[in-house]
Design a protein around this motif. Structure first.
Motif, mmCIF file in Angstrom:
data_model
loop_
_atom_site.group_PDB
_atom_site.id
_atom_site.type_symbol
_atom_site.label_atom_id
_atom_site.label_comp_id
_atom_site.label_asym_id
_atom_site.label_seq_id
_atom_site.Cartn_x
_atom_site.Cartn_y
_atom_site.Cartn_z
ATOM 1 N N LYS A 6 63.191 68.704 54.236
ATOM 2 C CA LYS A 6 62.518 67.819 53.002
ATOM 3 C C LYS A 6 62.561 66.950 51.880
ATOM 4 O O LYS A 6 62.122 67.818 50.840
ATOM 5 C CB LYS A 6 60.821 68.021 53.457
ATOM 6 C CG LYS A 6 60.676 67.782 54.621
ATOM 7 C CD LYS A 6 59.318 69.158 55.221
ATOM 8 C CE LYS A 6 58.944 68.625 56.996
ATOM 9 N NZ LYS A 6 57.725 69.390 56.937
ATOM 10 N N SER A 8 60.847 64.723 48.618
ATOM 11 C CA SER A 8 60.199 63.702 48.049
ATOM 12 C C SER A 8 60.483 63.004 47.233
ATOM 13 O O SER A 8 60.952 64.246 46.316
ATOM 14 C CB SER A 8 58.931 64.794 48.456
ATOM 15 O OG SER A 8 58.308 64.835 49.573
ATOM 16 N N GLU A 10 59.530 60.311 43.859
ATOM 17 C CA GLU A 10 58.469 59.371 43.339
ATOM 18 C C GLU A 10 59.165 59.105 41.722
ATOM 19 O O GLU A 10 59.991 60.159 41.509
ATOM 20 C CB GLU A 10 57.527 60.409 42.969
ATOM 21 C CG GLU A 10 56.818 60.938 43.698
ATOM 22 C CD GLU A 10 55.721 61.730 43.491
ATOM 23 O OE1 GLU A 10 55.241 62.081 42.284
ATOM 24 O OE2 GLU A 10 54.512 61.917 44.007
ATOM 25 N N GLY A 37 63.998 58.850 58.209
ATOM 26 C CA GLY A 37 62.988 57.995 57.090
ATOM 27 C C GLY A 37 64.249 57.286 56.685
ATOM 28 O O GLY A 37 64.540 56.526 57.007
ATOM 29 N N SER A 41 55.277 56.468 51.089
ATOM 30 C CA SER A 41 53.790 56.603 50.644
ATOM 31 C C SER A 41 52.647 55.082 49.678
ATOM 32 O O SER A 41 53.502 54.681 49.439
ATOM 33 C CB SER A 41 54.031 57.710 49.794
ATOM 34 O OG SER A 41 54.584 58.700 49.900
ATOM 35 N N ARG A 70 58.832 58.133 48.184
ATOM 36 C CA ARG A 70 59.643 57.518 49.653
ATOM 37 C C ARG A 70 59.817 59.545 49.734
ATOM 38 O O ARG A 70 60.015 60.318 49.266
ATOM 39 C CB ARG A 70 60.729 57.218 49.498
ATOM 40 C CG ARG A 70 60.714 56.065 48.788
ATOM 41 C CD ARG A 70 60.226 54.892 50.035
ATOM 42 N NE ARG A 70 60.029 53.756 49.871
ATOM 43 C CZ ARG A 70 59.269 52.759 49.002
ATOM 44 N NH1 ARG A 70 57.876 53.444 49.058
ATOM 45 N NH2 ARG A 70 58.685 51.705 47.998
ATOM 46 N N ARG A 71 59.867 59.498 51.787
ATOM 47 C CA ARG A 71 59.924 60.778 52.014
ATOM 48 C C ARG A 71 61.553 60.791 53.287
ATOM 49 O O ARG A 71 61.150 59.477 53.896
ATOM 50 C CB ARG A 71 58.641 61.142 52.822
ATOM 51 C CG ARG A 71 57.288 62.061 51.651
ATOM 52 C CD ARG A 71 56.422 62.709 52.340
ATOM 53 N NE ARG A 71 56.596 62.285 53.710
ATOM 54 C CZ ARG A 71 56.052 60.673 53.762
ATOM 55 N NH1 ARG A 71 55.544 60.003 52.506
ATOM 56 N NH2 ARG A 71 55.905 60.371 55.498
ATOM 57 N N GLU A 73 63.956 63.135 55.651
ATOM 58 C CA GLU A 73 64.140 64.295 56.353
ATOM 59 C C GLU A 73 66.304 64.324 56.653
ATOM 60 O O GLU A 73 66.062 63.440 57.266
ATOM 61 C CB GLU A 73 63.042 64.576 57.370
ATOM 62 C CG GLU A 73 61.745 64.691 56.946
ATOM 63 C CD GLU A 73 61.297 65.586 57.934
ATOM 64 O OE1 GLU A 73 60.941 65.459 59.591
ATOM 65 O OE2 GLU A 73 59.698 65.437 57.918
#
Length: 110
Positions: A6, A8, A10, A37, A41, A70-71, A73
């Motif tokens: 995962k 993440s 920013e 994805g 967020s 944003r995320r 996987e």
């Protein structure tokens, strides 16, 4: 047992964030790995007080900015996930990586 990586992201620079995450997704899919994805967020708005001196008193106008997230996987394909995590990302993007181990359905507890 499969692994889920995962990622993440920013950044205060939305355009660079979007471009970087989309490029990463295209690369993962081109290499044949499963990618879920990007998931967005809600943007976070921050406000920072700026003081003219170290002691409380006179202030400048507060500094206001927005952080976008944003995320993504990557399922299985550990070698592809490792390669993506080792990439150079722009300085304006903060990246966090989490790796989860998933057991197949019906697999009992150890």
């Amino acid at each position: 047992m499969t692994f889920v990586t995962k990622l993440s992201f920013e950044s205060g620079d939305r355009a660079v964030l979007e471009e970087t995450v989309e490029d990463l997704k295209r690369t993962v899919e081109r290499k044949g790995a499963e990618c879920k994805g990007p998931h967005a967020s809600s943007p976070e708005h921050a406000r920072v007080q700026l003081y003219k001196r170290l002691a409380p008193g006179d202030q400048f106008s507060p500094w206001e900015y927005t952080v976008y997230g944003r995320r993504l996987e990557i399922h299985g394909s550990d070698d592809v996930a490792r390669e993506m995590v080792d990439r150079e990302f722009p300085d304006s993007i903060h990246v966090e990586v989490e790796v989860d181990r998933k057991k197949p359905l019906g697999h009992g507890r150890e």
